[in-house]
Design a protein around this motif. Structure first.
Motif, PDB file in Angstrom:
ATOM      1  N   GLN A  61       0.838  -1.193   0.000  1.00  0.00           N
ATOM      2  CA  GLN A  61       0.000   0.000   0.000  1.00  0.00           C
ATOM      3  C   GLN A  61       0.882   1.256   0.000  1.00  0.00           C
ATOM      4  O   GLN A  61       0.675   2.176  -0.784  1.00  0.00           O
ATOM      5  CB  GLN A  61      -0.931   0.021   1.233  1.00  0.00           C
ATOM      6  CG  GLN A  61      -2.069  -0.984   1.178  1.00  0.00           C
ATOM      7  CD  GLN A  61      -1.593  -2.415   1.435  1.00  0.00           C
ATOM      8  OE1 GLN A  61      -0.696  -2.637   2.260  1.00  0.00           O
ATOM      9  NE2 GLN A  61      -2.181  -3.367   0.736  1.00  0.00           N
ATOM     10  N   LYS A  62       1.894   1.252   0.840  1.00  0.00           N
ATOM     11  CA  LYS A  62       2.781   2.412   0.941  1.00  0.00           C
ATOM     12  C   LYS A  62       3.757   2.480  -0.226  1.00  0.00           C
ATOM     13  O   LYS A  62       4.067   3.567  -0.729  1.00  0.00           O
ATOM     14  CB  LYS A  62       3.545   2.360   2.266  1.00  0.00           C
ATOM     15  CG  LYS A  62       4.371   3.602   2.543  1.00  0.00           C
ATOM     16  CD  LYS A  62       4.915   3.586   3.962  1.00  0.00           C
ATOM     17  CE  LYS A  62       5.657   4.875   4.278  1.00  0.00           C
ATOM     18  NZ  LYS A  62       6.169   4.900   5.674  1.00  0.00           N
ATOM     19  N   TRP A  63       4.249   1.308  -0.655  1.00  0.00           N
ATOM     20  CA  TRP A  63       5.185   1.242  -1.782  1.00  0.00           C
ATOM     21  C   TRP A  63       4.618   0.269  -2.816  1.00  0.00           C
ATOM     22  O   TRP A  63       4.933  -0.921  -2.810  1.00  0.00           O
ATOM     23  CB  TRP A  63       6.562   0.760  -1.319  1.00  0.00           C
ATOM     24  CG  TRP A  63       7.240   1.707  -0.368  1.00  0.00           C
ATOM     25  CD1 TRP A  63       7.883   2.870  -0.675  1.00  0.00           C
ATOM     26  CD2 TRP A  63       7.357   1.564   1.061  1.00  0.00           C
ATOM     27  NE1 TRP A  63       8.402   3.457   0.460  1.00  0.00           N
ATOM     28  CE2 TRP A  63       8.085   2.680   1.541  1.00  0.00           C
ATOM     29  CE3 TRP A  63       6.913   0.608   1.979  1.00  0.00           C
ATOM     30  CZ2 TRP A  63       8.382   2.864   2.890  1.00  0.00           C
ATOM     31  CZ3 TRP A  63       7.200   0.781   3.324  1.00  0.00           C
ATOM     32  CH2 TRP A  63       7.918   1.904   3.765  1.00  0.00           C
ATOM     33  N   PRO A  64       3.758   0.748  -3.691  1.00  0.00           N
ATOM     34  CA  PRO A  64       3.106  -0.140  -4.675  1.00  0.00           C
ATOM     35  C   PRO A  64       4.124  -0.793  -5.615  1.00  0.00           C
ATOM     36  O   PRO A  64       5.211  -0.266  -5.836  1.00  0.00           O
ATOM     37  CB  PRO A  64       2.184   0.809  -5.446  1.00  0.00           C
ATOM     38  CG  PRO A  64       2.026   2.005  -4.578  1.00  0.00           C
ATOM     39  CD  PRO A  64       3.317   2.137  -3.841  1.00  0.00           C
ATOM     40  N   GLY A  65       3.701  -1.930  -6.151  1.00  0.00           N
ATOM     41  CA  GLY A  65       4.545  -2.608  -7.129  1.00  0.00           C
ATOM     42  C   GLY A  65       4.793  -4.054  -6.750  1.00  0.00           C
ATOM     43  O   GLY A  65       4.554  -4.485  -5.613  1.00  0.00           O
TER      44      GLY A  65
END
Length: 348
Positions: free
Chosen positions: A153-157
Motif C-alpha cells: 500500500q505504501k510502496w506499490p509494485g
C-alpha cells in the motif's frame, strides 16, 4: 595364425599407449555466472591459467544437489571444481559426491573462518541476501525492513523473491516480526511453517520469482518489481558497472558461505587442488571484493582489502549486527520436505 595374433596384440598395445597419452579434458570450473563469474574470471581464472600453465574451462549453473547427483550417478560427470551453497555441500558430502579435501595442501584449517571448513569443501565467499530497491524510483521515505517489503500500500509494485523455501521462509517470518535469533526455532515447528506460508499468502498476488542471481538487478532496472531480495554483490555490481542507483537494506540480511568442492572421481584432481590453493591465497582473495563485494574466507585476506570496500561486505560489523546466519544443518534436515510444501504452495 600365430603372426596374426601377434599383430593384433601389437595393435592393441599401440592403441592402449595412444589412449593413455591423450590428455584428460581441461580442468572445468563451475560457478554462478553473471557479474560474479565475470569478477572471478578476472581475479582467479585468467591469472591461474597464466601462473599455473593449466588450461581452464568454465561453466555456470543454477544450483541444486540433484544436478550433481545425476552427473555422478549417471557416470557422465564433466565438471571438476564446483561452487556450491551450504546445503549442497553437506548433502553432497554425505552422499559421496565430492572428493575429501587434504587440508594440509590448503594451508591448514586454522587459515580459514570456522564456517569455511568442511571435509569436502573450502569456503569461497561470504555473502548476504539483502533487500534491494531502485533509489531513482523510491525516494524520500524508503523501505527499511522486511516488514516494509510486504507493505504494497505504501510502496506499490511487485516484489521478487528467490524461488525456493530457503531464505524465502526465513524472510517471511522476519517480516512477521520473528527475531533473527528465533527464526529457526520457529521454522522447526509445524506452527512456524504455517505462519511463514500464511505471511507469504499476503504477498502472493504481488510476487515474482527469480532463480538466477543476475535476475534481481534486471527486474529492478526494468521496473517489473519495486523491491527484491538479492545477492548483495549483484546489486553493488549493477551500481558500479551499469551506473544504477539501487539501494541495499542490510537490516536482517541473511548471510552464508559458498564453498568450492572437487567432484568425486575427477580426472583432474591434482589440477583442481592446485586451483584451490590459488583461489585461497589471501593475496588473491583480497582482489575479489573490489570487483564484487563478497567477503573472503581466509582470515589473512580481510586486512588486505581496500578499506573503501569493507562497509559493503556482509562481514562488516554494522551489516552483521542484525543479520541471520542461514542454518545449513536445518536445511539439510528439512529441504526436501519444505521444498515439496513450497512447490505445492506456488502451484496453487
Amino acid at each position: 595364425m600365430q603372426s596374426k595374433s601377434t599383430w593384433m596384440v601389437a595393435l592393441a598395445a599401440v592403441a592402449l599407449t595412444l589412449s593413455t597419452a591423450v590428455p584428460a579434458r581441461d580442468l572445468t570450473v563451475v560457478s554462478w555466472g553473471g557479474a560474479y563469474q565475470d569478477a572471478q574470471r578476472e581475479v582467479y581464472f585468467k591469472p591461474f591459467m597464466e601462473k599455473a600453465k593449466i588450461k581452464l574451462a568454465e561453466e555456470n549453473w543454477d544450483g541444486g544437489v540433484g544436478t550433481l547427483r545425476a552427473k555422478i550417478q549417471g557416470g557422465n560427470n564433466n565438471w571438476d571444481v564446483v561452487q556450491v551453497e551450504s546445503e549442497e555441500l553437506l548433502l553432497g558430502c554425505e552422499e559421496g559426491l565430492y572428493e575429501k579435501l587434504d587440508w594440509s595442501k590448503l594451508g591448514g584449517k586454522d587459515k580459514y573462518l570456522p564456517d569455511a571448513v568442511n571435509d569436502c569443501g573450502v569456503g569461497a565467499i561470504v555473502y548476504s541476501f539483502i533487500l534491494a530497491y531502485d533509489g531513482d524510483k523510491i525516494k524520500g521515505d524508503a523501505p527499511k525492513s522486511w516488514a516494509d517489503f510486504w507493505n504494497v500500500q505504501k510502496w506499490p509494485g511487485k516484489r521478487a523473491l528467490r524461488k525456493g523455501p530457503k531464505t524465502t521462509l526465513e524472510i517471511a517470518l522476519m517480516a512477521d516480526g520473528v527475531a533473527p535469533k528465533d527464526v529457526y526455532k520457529t521454522l522447526g515447528t509445524n506452527e512456524g511453517v504455517e505462519r511463514a506460508f500464511k505471511k507469504l499468502d499476503q504477498l502472493k498476488a504481488n510476487l515474482v520469482w527469480w532463480e538466477k542471481g543476475s535476475q534481481p538487478p534486471q527486474l529492478l532496472a526494468s521496473g517489473e518489481v519495486a523491491m527484491t531480495d538479492a545477492y548483495n554483490g549483484r546489486i553493488a555490481a549493477a551500481n558500479d558497472k551499469d551506473k544504477k542507483n539501487f539501494k541495499i537494506v542490510w537490516t536482517n540480511n541473511l548471510y552464508t558461505i559458498d564453498s568450492w568442492v572437487i567432484m568425486k572421481g575427477s580426472p583432474n584432481k591434482a589440477q583442481a587442488e592446485t586451483f584451490l590453493v590459488f583461489v585461497n591465497d589471501p593475496q588473491n582473495q583480497k582482489n575479489l571484493p573490489p570487483k564484487i563485494p563478497y567477503g573472503p574466507t581466509t582470515k589473512a585476506a580481510t586486512p588486505l582489502i581496500d578499506k573503501k570496500v569493507l562497509p559493503e561486505l556482509a562481514t562488516a560489523p554494522q551489516n552483521i549486527a542484525s543479520a541471520l546466519y542461514i542454518n545449513d544443518k536445518f536445511w539439510l534436515e528439512n529441504l526436501d520436505k519444505l521444498s515439496q510444501r513450497f512447490n505445492a504452495w506456488v502451484a496453487k
